[in-house]
Scaffold this motif. Structure first.
Motif, PDB file in Angstrom:
ATOM      1  N   ARG A 156      -7.703   9.727  -6.177  1.00 31.44           N
ATOM      2  CA  ARG A 156      -6.901   8.639  -5.622  1.00 31.44           C
ATOM      3  C   ARG A 156      -7.779   7.630  -4.884  1.00 31.44           C
ATOM      4  N   GLY A 157      -8.843   8.129  -4.242  1.00 27.63           N
ATOM      5  CA  GLY A 157      -9.761   7.224  -3.554  1.00 27.63           C
ATOM      6  C   GLY A 157     -10.490   6.303  -4.521  1.00 27.63           C
ATOM      7  N   LYS A 158     -10.981   6.875  -5.626  1.00 31.66           N
ATOM      8  CA  LYS A 158     -11.660   6.071  -6.644  1.00 31.66           C
ATOM      9  C   LYS A 158     -10.714   5.037  -7.255  1.00 31.66           C
ATOM     10  N   ALA A 159      -9.476   5.453  -7.506  1.00 29.25           N
ATOM     11  CA  ALA A 159      -8.498   4.534  -8.093  1.00 29.25           C
ATOM     12  C   ALA A 159      -8.209   3.377  -7.146  1.00 29.25           C
ATOM     13  N   LEU A 160      -8.106   3.678  -5.847  1.00 33.53           N
ATOM     14  CA  LEU A 160      -7.866   2.609  -4.877  1.00 33.53           C
ATOM     15  C   LEU A 160      -9.087   1.701  -4.760  1.00 33.53           C
ATOM     16  N   ALA A 161     -10.284   2.270  -4.862  1.00 40.45           N
ATOM     17  CA  ALA A 161     -11.502   1.460  -4.828  1.00 40.45           C
ATOM     18  C   ALA A 161     -11.533   0.494  -6.010  1.00 40.45           C
ATOM     19  N   ARG A 162     -11.152   0.969  -7.200  1.00 40.23           N
ATOM     20  CA  ARG A 162     -11.125   0.095  -8.378  1.00 40.23           C
ATOM     21  C   ARG A 162     -10.078  -1.018  -8.216  1.00 40.23           C
ATOM     22  N   CYS A 194      -1.310   1.494  10.176  1.00 44.08           N
ATOM     23  CA  CYS A 194      -2.137   2.157   9.162  1.00 44.08           C
ATOM     24  C   CYS A 194      -1.797   3.644   9.109  1.00 44.08           C
ATOM     25  N   LEU A 195      -1.697   4.273  10.269  1.00 43.19           N
ATOM     26  CA  LEU A 195      -1.350   5.692  10.331  1.00 43.19           C
ATOM     27  C   LEU A 195       0.068   5.945   9.824  1.00 43.19           C
ATOM     28  N   VAL A 196       1.001   5.079  10.233  1.00 48.20           N
ATOM     29  CA  VAL A 196       2.397   5.222   9.807  1.00 48.20           C
ATOM     30  C   VAL A 196       2.503   5.175   8.289  1.00 48.20           C
ATOM     31  N   ALA A 197       1.848   4.194   7.682  1.00 51.46           N
ATOM     32  CA  ALA A 197       1.937   4.021   6.230  1.00 51.46           C
ATOM     33  C   ALA A 197       1.266   5.169   5.485  1.00 51.46           C
ATOM     34  N   TYR A 198       0.113   5.600   5.968  1.00 51.70           N
ATOM     35  CA  TYR A 198      -0.591   6.719   5.324  1.00 51.70           C
ATOM     36  C   TYR A 198       0.276   7.975   5.347  1.00 51.70           C
ATOM     37  N   LEU A 199       0.900   8.224   6.490  1.00 49.93           N
ATOM     38  CA  LEU A 199       1.743   9.403   6.617  1.00 49.93           C
ATOM     39  C   LEU A 199       2.994   9.293   5.748  1.00 49.93           C
ATOM     40  N   TRP A 200       3.529   8.074   5.648  1.00 50.45           N
ATOM     41  CA  TRP A 200       4.685   7.851   4.775  1.00 50.45           C
ATOM     42  C   TRP A 200       4.346   8.199   3.327  1.00 50.45           C
ATOM     43  N   ILE A 201       3.172   7.769   2.858  1.00 54.39           N
ATOM     44  CA  ILE A 201       2.759   8.037   1.482  1.00 54.39           C
ATOM     45  C   ILE A 201       2.709   9.552   1.227  1.00 54.39           C
ATOM     46  N   TRP A 202       2.131  10.284   2.178  1.00 51.63           N
ATOM     47  CA  TRP A 202       2.022  11.735   2.007  1.00 51.63           C
ATOM     48  C   TRP A 202       3.402  12.386   2.006  1.00 51.63           C
ATOM     49  N   LEU A 250       0.818  -1.210   0.000  1.00 49.71           N
ATOM     50  CA  LEU A 250       0.000   0.000   0.000  1.00 49.71           C
ATOM     51  C   LEU A 250       0.856   1.266   0.000  1.00 49.71           C
ATOM     52  N   ALA A 251       1.997   1.213   0.697  1.00 49.62           N
ATOM     53  CA  ALA A 251       2.854   2.385   0.818  1.00 49.62           C
ATOM     54  C   ALA A 251       3.790   2.567  -0.369  1.00 49.62           C
ATOM     55  N   SER A 252       3.831   1.588  -1.259  1.00 48.69           N
ATOM     56  CA  SER A 252       4.749   1.636  -2.388  1.00 48.69           C
ATOM     57  C   SER A 252       4.353   2.714  -3.392  1.00 48.69           C
ATOM     58  N   ALA A 253       5.368   3.368  -3.955  1.00 49.64           N
ATOM     59  CA  ALA A 253       5.110   4.347  -5.014  1.00 49.64           C
ATOM     60  C   ALA A 253       4.552   3.677  -6.263  1.00 49.64           C
ATOM     61  N   ASN A 254       4.651   2.342  -6.347  1.00 46.35           N
ATOM     62  CA  ASN A 254       4.114   1.604  -7.494  1.00 46.35           C
ATOM     63  C   ASN A 254       2.615   1.340  -7.383  1.00 46.35           C
ATOM     64  N   LEU A 255       2.003   1.697  -6.258  1.00 40.77           N
ATOM     65  CA  LEU A 255       0.560   1.511  -6.120  1.00 40.77           C
ATOM     66  C   LEU A 255      -0.139   2.356  -7.184  1.00 40.77           C
ATOM     67  N   PRO A 256      -0.942   1.728  -8.044  1.00 41.31           N
ATOM     68  CA  PRO A 256      -1.487   2.451  -9.206  1.00 41.31           C
ATOM     69  C   PRO A 256      -2.702   3.315  -8.885  1.00 41.31           C
ATOM     70  N   VAL A 257      -2.492   4.352  -8.058  1.00 44.01           N
ATOM     71  CA  VAL A 257      -3.589   5.267  -7.737  1.00 44.01           C
ATOM     72  C   VAL A 257      -3.302   6.686  -8.218  1.00 44.01           C
ATOM     73  N   GLY A 258      -2.143   6.886  -8.861  1.00 45.70           N
ATOM     74  CA  GLY A 258      -1.847   8.180  -9.449  1.00 45.70           C
ATOM     75  C   GLY A 258      -1.327   9.237  -8.506  1.00 45.70           C
ATOM     76  N   SER A 259      -0.792   8.839  -7.340  1.00 43.46           N
ATOM     77  CA  SER A 259      -0.299   9.823  -6.378  1.00 43.46           C
ATOM     78  C   SER A 259       0.798  10.701  -6.961  1.00 43.46           C
ATOM     79  N   TYR A 260       1.568  10.146  -7.880  1.00 42.35           N
ATOM     80  CA  TYR A 260       2.676  10.877  -8.492  1.00 42.35           C
ATOM     81  C   TYR A 260       2.220  12.109  -9.277  1.00 42.35           C
ATOM     82  N   ALA A 261       0.928  12.185  -9.598  1.00 48.04           N
ATOM     83  CA  ALA A 261       0.422  13.259 -10.457  1.00 48.04           C
ATOM     84  C   ALA A 261       0.043  14.516  -9.681  1.00 48.04           C
TER      85      ALA A 261
END
Length: 243
Positions: free
Chosen positions: A121-127, A166-174, A32-43
């Motif tokens: 990003r939420g919709k992408a993760l839902a898909r 869960c909190l640690v990983a979410y914060l890491w992503i941001w 989930l914390a990987s930059a490869n997660l295909p939710v478009g965070s890089y954009a």
């Protein structure tokens, strides 16, 4: 990158929480914390692109100040305390409560770009989760308010990730997203970016502790300068990012 993420998570989770994540669930949280997660965070730069354009952010020090200000006055007071409650609601399979908290989180986004960023990003993760046959995500495909945090909480519950992790990983992503955007935009060297990521991640424990002390009626907080940067970014002439 995997080694770096593991290293940072180790730093941020000491001492061990009372509800540790199992080894198999740790693999999922790294996924989930990987930059490869295909939710478009890089954009998305979340206003940072305009801050660089305006020369408010122009080096490592100013980037650090920009990120820390948001961490202390927005993420720790809005996103993280809401995520805590989303995690509990997801664990109880309380869809009405999840909807309530999702609307609260989206209502706290002060610009159209911020809303599109979060819901996109939420919709992408839902898909993605639906494709992975996580049934709890399917009902979010048609929802208007689908913040990333809601689907992230659902994923953590489904994969038996502890609330703390869960909190640690979410914060890491941001944090990672902001630093990588800064590396591209200022620009900075990769080594500078990695050093800053390590330094800022060590402030995460304090942000999580702060979030845990915030009552529901006190959730909220923003930085007008970040909202202004986001609003001005909507009409910025040249852009690398969507926000």
């Amino acid at each position: 990158m995997r080694i770096q993420v593991t290293h940072i998570i180790t730093i941020m989770t000491e001492p061990q929480p009372k509800d540790p994540t199992s080894r198999s669930a740790l693999n999922r949280i790294l996924q989930l914390a990987s930059a490869n997660l295909p939710v478009g965070s890089y954009a998305y730069s979340q206003g940072l692109e305009w801050a660089v354009e305006a020369n408010w952010v122009h080096d490592v020090e100013s980037l650090s100040q920009w990120v820390l200000a948001q961490l202390d006055n927005s993420v720790a007071t809005t996103d993280l305390p809401t995520l805590l409650r989303l995690y509990d609601a997801a664990g109880q399979r309380d869809f009405a409560r999840l909807q309530e908290l999702s609307r609260l989180l989206i209502a706290s986004r002060e610009t159209l770009e911020f809303v599109k960023d979060d819901c996109g990003r939420g919709k992408a993760l839902a898909r993605l989760m639906s494709g992975l046959e996580i049934s709890a995500a399917t009902q979010w495909l048609d929802q208007a308010d689908t913040p990333f945090a809601t689907l992230f909480a659902i994923a953590c519950i489904e994969w038996q990730v502890s609330k703390h992790d869960c909190l640690v990983a979410y914060l890491w992503i941001w944090l990672e997203g902001q630093i990588l955007a800064g590396v591209k935009l200022i620009p900075l060297g990769q080594l500078q970016g990695q050093k800053l990521l390590i330094a800022l991640s060590e402030r995460s424990a304090g942000a999580i502790n702060k979030a845990m002390q915030i009552s529901e009626e006190c959730i909220g907080g923003s930085l007008p300068i970040v909202s202004l940067a986001s609003a001005l970014h909507e009409t910025q002439y040249t852009r690398l990012f969507k926000s």
